[in-house]
Design a protein around this motif. Structure first.
Motif, PDB file in Angstrom:
ATOM      1  N   PHE A   7       4.071   0.983 -13.147  1.00 36.25           N
ATOM      2  CA  PHE A   7       4.320   0.914 -11.808  1.00 36.25           C
ATOM      3  C   PHE A   7       5.572   1.377 -11.353  1.00 36.25           C
ATOM      4  N   VAL A   8       6.116   2.750 -10.804  1.00 39.56           N
ATOM      5  CA  VAL A   8       7.390   3.432 -10.729  1.00 39.56           C
ATOM      6  C   VAL A   8       8.150   2.193  -9.782  1.00 39.56           C
ATOM      7  N   ASN A  49       0.568  11.313  -9.811  1.00 35.89           N
ATOM      8  CA  ASN A  49      -0.765  11.950  -9.895  1.00 35.89           C
ATOM      9  C   ASN A  49      -1.569  11.580 -10.935  1.00 35.89           C
ATOM     10  N   PRO A  50      -2.092  10.524 -10.788  1.00 38.26           N
ATOM     11  CA  PRO A  50      -3.199   9.754 -11.804  1.00 38.26           C
ATOM     12  C   PRO A  50      -4.618  10.690 -11.295  1.00 38.26           C
ATOM     13  N   ALA A  51      -5.316  10.755 -12.549  1.00 39.24           N
ATOM     14  CA  ALA A  51      -6.477  11.544 -12.733  1.00 39.24           C
ATOM     15  C   ALA A  51      -7.745  10.740 -11.964  1.00 39.24           C
ATOM     16  N   ALA A  52      -7.523   9.483 -12.128  1.00 35.60           N
ATOM     17  CA  ALA A  52      -8.453   8.524 -11.642  1.00 35.60           C
ATOM     18  C   ALA A  52      -8.140   7.123 -11.409  1.00 35.60           C
ATOM     19  N   LEU A  53      -8.717   6.228 -10.605  1.00 31.99           N
ATOM     20  CA  LEU A  53      -8.224   4.988 -10.393  1.00 31.99           C
ATOM     21  C   LEU A  53      -8.437   4.166 -11.534  1.00 31.99           C
ATOM     22  N   SER A  54      -9.658   4.142 -12.310  1.00 34.82           N
ATOM     23  CA  SER A  54      -9.764   3.449 -13.479  1.00 34.82           C
ATOM     24  C   SER A  54     -10.551   4.247 -14.729  1.00 34.82           C
ATOM     25  N   GLU A  55     -10.583   3.542 -15.953  1.00 35.00           N
ATOM     26  CA  GLU A  55     -11.022   4.357 -17.024  1.00 35.00           C
ATOM     27  C   GLU A  55     -12.551   4.743 -16.848  1.00 35.00           C
ATOM     28  N   ASP A 108       7.838  -2.627 -15.442  1.00 33.61           N
ATOM     29  CA  ASP A 108       7.383  -3.997 -16.260  1.00 33.61           C
ATOM     30  C   ASP A 108       6.153  -4.304 -16.174  1.00 33.61           C
ATOM     31  N   LEU A 109       5.515  -3.701 -15.026  1.00 33.56           N
ATOM     32  CA  LEU A 109       4.037  -4.038 -14.643  1.00 33.56           C
ATOM     33  C   LEU A 109       3.215  -2.804 -14.519  1.00 33.56           C
ATOM     34  N   THR A 110       1.831  -2.981 -14.652  1.00 35.17           N
ATOM     35  CA  THR A 110       1.036  -1.927 -14.480  1.00 35.17           C
ATOM     36  C   THR A 110       0.759  -2.075 -12.832  1.00 35.17           C
ATOM     37  N   VAL A 111       0.151  -0.741 -12.508  1.00 35.86           N
ATOM     38  CA  VAL A 111      -0.055  -0.897 -10.931  1.00 35.86           C
ATOM     39  C   VAL A 111      -1.183  -1.804 -10.716  1.00 35.86           C
ATOM     40  N   GLY A 112      -2.224  -2.313 -11.705  1.00 35.60           N
ATOM     41  CA  GLY A 112      -3.118  -3.212 -11.565  1.00 35.60           C
ATOM     42  C   GLY A 112      -2.729  -4.505 -11.375  1.00 35.60           C
ATOM     43  N   ALA A 113      -1.591  -4.853 -12.283  1.00 31.91           N
ATOM     44  CA  ALA A 113      -0.897  -6.072 -12.361  1.00 31.91           C
ATOM     45  C   ALA A 113      -0.221  -6.480 -11.126  1.00 31.91           C
ATOM     46  N   GLY A 128       0.771  -1.124   0.084  1.00 32.92           N
ATOM     47  CA  GLY A 128      -0.026  -0.007  -0.087  1.00 32.92           C
ATOM     48  C   GLY A 128       0.807   1.215  -0.083  1.00 32.92           C
ATOM     49  N   LYS A 129       1.783   1.103   0.618  1.00 33.73           N
ATOM     50  CA  LYS A 129       2.863   2.420   0.882  1.00 33.73           C
ATOM     51  C   LYS A 129       3.513   2.572  -0.710  1.00 33.73           C
ATOM     52  N   GLN A 130       3.994   1.624  -1.187  1.00 32.20           N
ATOM     53  CA  GLN A 130       4.531   1.586  -2.620  1.00 32.20           C
ATOM     54  C   GLN A 130       3.402   2.347  -3.493  1.00 32.20           C
ATOM     55  N   VAL A 131       2.098   1.916  -3.390  1.00 31.27           N
ATOM     56  CA  VAL A 131       1.234   2.549  -4.312  1.00 31.27           C
ATOM     57  C   VAL A 131       1.116   4.057  -3.948  1.00 31.27           C
ATOM     58  N   ALA A 132       1.086   4.005  -2.608  1.00 25.73           N
ATOM     59  CA  ALA A 132       0.814   5.630  -2.340  1.00 25.73           C
ATOM     60  C   ALA A 132       1.959   6.667  -2.752  1.00 25.73           C
ATOM     61  N   MET A 133       3.114   6.113  -2.744  1.00 25.75           N
ATOM     62  CA  MET A 133       4.036   6.779  -3.149  1.00 25.75           C
ATOM     63  C   MET A 133       4.344   7.035  -4.403  1.00 25.75           C
ATOM     64  N   HIS A 134       3.718   6.046  -5.354  1.00 28.48           N
ATOM     65  CA  HIS A 134       3.300   6.067  -6.939  1.00 28.48           C
ATOM     66  C   HIS A 134       2.443   7.265  -7.245  1.00 28.48           C
TER      67      HIS A 134
END
Length: 291
Positions: free
Chosen positions: A243-244, A186-192, A248-253, A175-181
């Motif tokens: 994913f920062v 600064n994504p605009a939204a969670l999903s499409e 090689d992976l998306t955040v979702g993956a 969760g912290k890795q995702v929060a740092m990403h």
């Protein structure tokens, strides 16, 4: 209308366009900064459509988590010096804790803080410190697990950028890795599905105009737009971004691999979206001399 050097500089800084191109874009759009960015993009002259960097308001973002609830609060001040003041930080921390039990910023302003409302507490602090302050906004999130992260922290739970991530499964480290990403990208939204339809449509129109400038047939343009909009969605939505931590992976993956589902997020940055009128240095000195 007359286009000022300050407007040209702001447009150049936000797009990377040349000085003459920036001036022409502003002239063509009657000084409308947002329209000028789109004009430059249409002509292929903007390196990027970055958000304006004019976030001159200072202050702090505070984040607090209590079980499955997290809240982020922004309190503004006039200077960064006050944001580093221990009394100001203590007040912001108390306001953030009070925000856990209210629904919105208006209710927070009226909430009790040691026998006074939050609004009255701010008024008293303005008188004590001698600088204007304001309770600007709050955001709340709920989930199975809430993870908080503060970027450029000045003290525990407070800093320039505050992020809250809601997870099902996974662990706090992921969760912290995702929060740092989120803080960095600064994504605009969670999903499409969560993207603002008006923003998507505006981007589609800009991309159509760019493609038509190429002179290609309409059927070719339509295929180009599909690819460009797919890229736009991938770059704008958290689950589809690279994913920062592991590009090689998306955040979702990455979430799937970690046995987690990201159900929501909040990101607040101090002064985000605030534009403060600025005088040039010479005018500032002249005004001071007259005083």
């Amino acid at each position: 209308m007359a286009i000022t050097a300050a407007q040209v500089k702001e447009l150049r800084d936000s797009t990377g366009a040349g000085m003459m191109d920036a001036k022409k874009a502003l002239t063509e759009t009657d000084g409308d900064m947002e329209a000028a960015v789109d004009w430059l993009r249409t002509k292929g002259l903007a390196k990027a459509a970055k958000k304006s960097g004019r976030t001159a308001a200072e202050g702090l973002i505070a984040v607090v988590v209590d079980g499955g609830t997290g809240v982020a609060v922004e309190v503004n001040s006039e200077t960064d010096f006050v944001a580093k003041n221990a009394d100001f930080q203590a007040m912001v921390g108390d306001i953030a804790k009070a925000a856990l039990s209210v629904a919105d910023v208006d209710a927070l302003a009226a909430a009790d803080l040691g026998g006074k409302t939050v609004a009255d507490t701010l008024t008293d602090k303005i008188a004590t410190i001698g600088e204007n302050m304001s309770l600007r906004r709050m955001a709340k999130i709920e989930g199975e697990t809430i993870v908080a992260y503060v970027h450029n922290a000045v003290t525990d739970g407070m800093g320039n950028i505050g992020v809250l991530v809601a997870l099902k499964g996974g662990d706090a480290a992921f969760g912290k890795q995702v929060a740092m990403h989120i803080a960095a990208v600064n994504p605009a939204a969670l999903s499409e599905a969560d993207l603002d339809a008006a923003v998507v449509e505006k981007e589609r129109q800009v991309q159509m105009d760019i493609a038509r400038e190429s002179g290609k047939p309409e059927q070719v343009i339509e295929k180009m737009i599909i690819g460009r909009m797919k890229k736009f969605v991938a770059e704008s939505t958290l689950l589809n971004q690279q994913f920062v931590v592991n590009p090689d992976l998306t955040v979702g993956a990455a979430a799937e691999a970690a046995g987690a589902e990201i159900t929501g997020f909040i990101r607040l940055e101090v002064g985000e979206g605030i534009e403060v009128e600025k005088e040039d240095f010479a005018a500032e000195v002249a005004k001071a001399a007259q005083g």
